[in-house]
Structure formats: C-alpha cells, structure tokens
Design an enzyme around this catalytic site. Structure first.
Site, PDB file in Angstrom:
ATOM      1  N   HIS A 158      -5.793  13.111  11.835  1.00 37.75           N
ATOM      2  CA  HIS A 158      -4.570  12.695  11.143  1.00 37.75           C
ATOM      3  C   HIS A 158      -4.254  13.658   9.994  1.00 37.75           C
ATOM      4  O   HIS A 158      -5.163  14.086   9.276  1.00 37.75           O
ATOM      5  CB  HIS A 158      -4.740  11.265  10.602  1.00 37.75           C
ATOM      6  CG  HIS A 158      -3.462  10.655  10.142  1.00 37.75           C
ATOM      7  ND1 HIS A 158      -2.912  10.944   8.908  1.00 37.75           N
ATOM      8  CD2 HIS A 158      -2.606   9.803  10.742  1.00 37.75           C
ATOM      9  CE1 HIS A 158      -1.782  10.268   8.775  1.00 37.75           C
ATOM     10  NE2 HIS A 158      -1.570   9.576   9.877  1.00 37.75           N
TER      11      HIS A 158
ATOM     12  N   GLU B 291      -3.129  13.245   7.066  1.00 39.58           N
ATOM     13  CA  GLU B 291      -3.622  12.828   5.742  1.00 39.58           C
ATOM     14  C   GLU B 291      -5.096  13.215   5.575  1.00 39.58           C
ATOM     15  O   GLU B 291      -5.521  13.688   4.516  1.00 39.58           O
ATOM     16  CB  GLU B 291      -3.460  11.316   5.547  1.00 39.58           C
ATOM     17  CG  GLU B 291      -3.948  10.879   4.159  1.00 39.58           C
ATOM     18  CD  GLU B 291      -3.982   9.367   3.977  1.00 39.58           C
ATOM     19  OE1 GLU B 291      -3.160   8.666   4.571  1.00 39.58           O
ATOM     20  OE2 GLU B 291      -4.853   8.913   3.229  1.00 39.58           O
TER      21      GLU B 291
ATOM     22  N   CYS C 123      -4.047   1.714   0.703  1.00 30.89           N
ATOM     23  CA  CYS C 123      -2.833   1.438  -0.061  1.00 30.89           C
ATOM     24  C   CYS C 123      -2.457  -0.043   0.074  1.00 30.89           C
ATOM     25  O   CYS C 123      -2.605  -0.631   1.142  1.00 30.89           O
ATOM     26  CB  CYS C 123      -1.774   2.376   0.457  1.00 30.89           C
ATOM     27  SG  CYS C 123      -0.157   1.770   0.455  1.00 30.89           S
TER      28      CYS C 123
HETATM   29  S1  SF4 Z   1       2.875   3.887   0.070  1.00 28.99           S
HETATM   30 FE1  SF4 Z   1       0.973   3.612   1.225  1.00 28.99          FE
HETATM   31  S2  SF4 Z   1       1.529   3.546   3.386  1.00 28.99           S
HETATM   32 FE2  SF4 Z   1       3.246   4.395   2.227  1.00 28.99          FE
HETATM   33  S3  SF4 Z   1       2.983   6.625   2.362  1.00 28.99           S
HETATM   34 FE3  SF4 Z   1       2.017   5.916   0.473  1.00 28.99          FE
HETATM   35  S4  SF4 Z   1      -0.094   5.575   1.031  1.00 28.99           S
HETATM   36 FE4  SF4 Z   1       1.055   5.685   2.933  1.00 28.99          FE
END
Ligand code: SF4
Length: 279
Positions: A123, A125, A190
């Site tokens: 991924h 990220e 998150c």
């Molecule tokens: S708010 Fe959370 S889900 Fe959205 S891009 Fe950022 S880390 Fe990813």
C-alpha cells in the site's frame, strides 16, 4: 425496505482536504497538474479531478516539469527528494494523520528502535511510512502469524497503517510487545477509520443486508466490507449503482449502507436512489 445510511459514510477529513488542495491547485496553476497515481482510491473521484485538469500519472518519473500533488497516503521521502531535484513543483496533500505516523517512525528510528509497521506491504501509505525508518531496521507485517514468526528484539516501536483493523492491531501489537524487552505502541489508526468500522459492525448486526460503496482498490472500503461480511453474509461491496443489477435483495427488510472514506457523496446518493426506485 428500510434503508439505513451510516453516519460515517463518505469522505474523511484527509480525503476532503486532498480533493480541495487538488482542485485549488488546478485552478491557480498555469503549468500541468499531476498526481502520482490516483489521488484517492476512487475512479469516479479521479475522473472528476481529470475534468478539472488534474492528471493521474502511473509513473511520475515520466515528467520533468509541472506541479505534482502528493496524495493523502504520502510518498516515500526519497521520491520527494528526487522530485524536487528534477525541478518539479511539489504540493503536499499528505493527510496530517499520516504525517504524524511518519514523524513518529522517524523519531523512534533515530532513537535506535526497530520499527514494526502493521499493514498491507504494497500500500502507498506503507511505502511512504517505511521510508522514514532505518532501512536496515524495520519490518512490515500484516498478521498475527507473521508477528509470532519475528525474532525477539530489544527495543521495538509498533505502528499501524491508518486504515488497519483496530482489533487486529491490538492483538498483533500485544503479541509483539511480549517479544521485546521494551515496546512502544503507537496507535496510529485514524479515528475516522475506527468510527466507521465500529458503526458498520453495529449496522451489520441489525440489518438483513449491507451495501458498502467505494473503490475496489480502496483499503479502508475493503476493510469495511470484510467487517460487515463477517457479521452479515449478505454483504456486497460495489463501486457504483450499476453493480446493483447483479445483487439479490429479495426478502431484505432492513438494508444498511455505508461508504469508504474515499467515496464521494454523489455516488452513495445515486446508489440509494437506484435502490429506492428498483427494489
Ligand atoms: S483522515 Fe484517516 S482515513 Fe482519511 S486520509 Fe487521513 S488517515 Fe486516512
């Protein structure tokens, strides 16, 4: 049929921010604006940006000029350096949550910790996060089994992909912590992700069927579909309302609908409209 739409369905803060940055950049830039791969994992949103003048590149090394937008997932640090060296104009739309993870990894790597990142190794990220670790002292794992196979370590720092499953992370982090003399666990999942996951769990437990709307390549959307499917066998992951054609909703009295963090509201609205008209 009763349709229950998840309160957490749709764009999260990071995606909303990245979309705004991309639109504004396209509006005020005279040079061509690019993203390194799709800005978010949603083909319809990418198409919308294309109409605004933002082109998605499969290989950013194919250009020598113009403006490059860094996606919400972030990019490997060495790639950003190379982009700058090429003279490309960089606009950073990395989600602030991902930036926090990058800084934590750098901090603990500098302190000599071995970094364990939990997530999908391919991924974007993860590719971005791992670039902030000491390149000889990190591992990316995605399962409890892989955690068990790791050698014992002195000092480890454990961190997750922001969209990783919260329960699985806790389990893996616990197993890893017991293997090290000293472990630091950074819960980088998150909140937008955990709230979405908790809500879909509750919805799936009380619905006859679940529709998860979002890109098939979107990790957070796929995760929502997996969680829902583990509770409600009549779970379907679709990208657009067209895919509803092959779905049997016979006997469904309560239908729960949720959408990934990268799914524009207009797509979810079209899905609901289609169901109301045809089912
Ligand atoms: S708010 Fe959370 S889900 Fe959205 S891009 Fe950022 S880390 Fe990813």
């Amino acid at each position: 049929m009763e349709i229950i739409l998840a309160k957490t369905a749709g764009f999260c803060m990071g995606v909303k921010r990245a979309m705004q940055i991309a639109s504004q950049t396209a509006l005020k830039n005279e040079s061509q604006v690019y993203t390194c791969g799709p800005l978010i994992h949603n083909p319809q949103a990418v198409e919308y940006l294309k109409k605004q003048g933002v082109e998605s590149l499969s290989d950013w090394r194919s250009i020598n000029s113009g403006t490059l937008i860094i996606r919400a997932h972030g990019m490997p640090a060495q790639d950003i350096e190379e982009m700058k060296a090429r003279g490309l104009n960089i606009v950073d739309a990395t989600c602030p949550h991902v930036v926090t993870s990058q800084r934590q990894i750098k901090k603990y790597a500098d302190l000599g910790y071995f970094i364990v990142i939990i997530g999908d190794k391919d991924h974007p990220e993860i590719l971005s996060l791992q670039s902030f670790a000491d390149q000889q002292r990190f591992r990316v794992i995605s399962s409890l089994q892989q955690a068990k196979e790791l050698d014992k370590l002195d000092q480890i720092m454990i961190i997750a992909q922001t969209t990783f499953n919260a329960e699985e992370f806790a389990e893996i982090a616990d197993a890893l912590s017991r293997k090290a003399k000293q472990a630091v666990v950074c819960n980088s999942i998150c909140q937008a992700t955990s709230e979405r996951q908790q809500e879909v769990q509750k919805l799936a437990a009380n619905a006859d069927a679940v529709i998860v709307v979002g890109g098939k390549a979107s990790a957070n959307t796929r995760r929502l579909a997996e969680i829902a499917a583990s509770i409600c066998s009549r779970t379907h992951h679709i990208e657009t309302e067209e895919e509803l054609e092959g779905i049997d909703l016979t006997g469904v009295k309560k239908l729960a609908i949720t959408a990934g963090a990268s799914t524009p509201d207009f797509i979810t609205e079209k899905v609901i409209e289609h169901i109301r008209k045809n089912f």
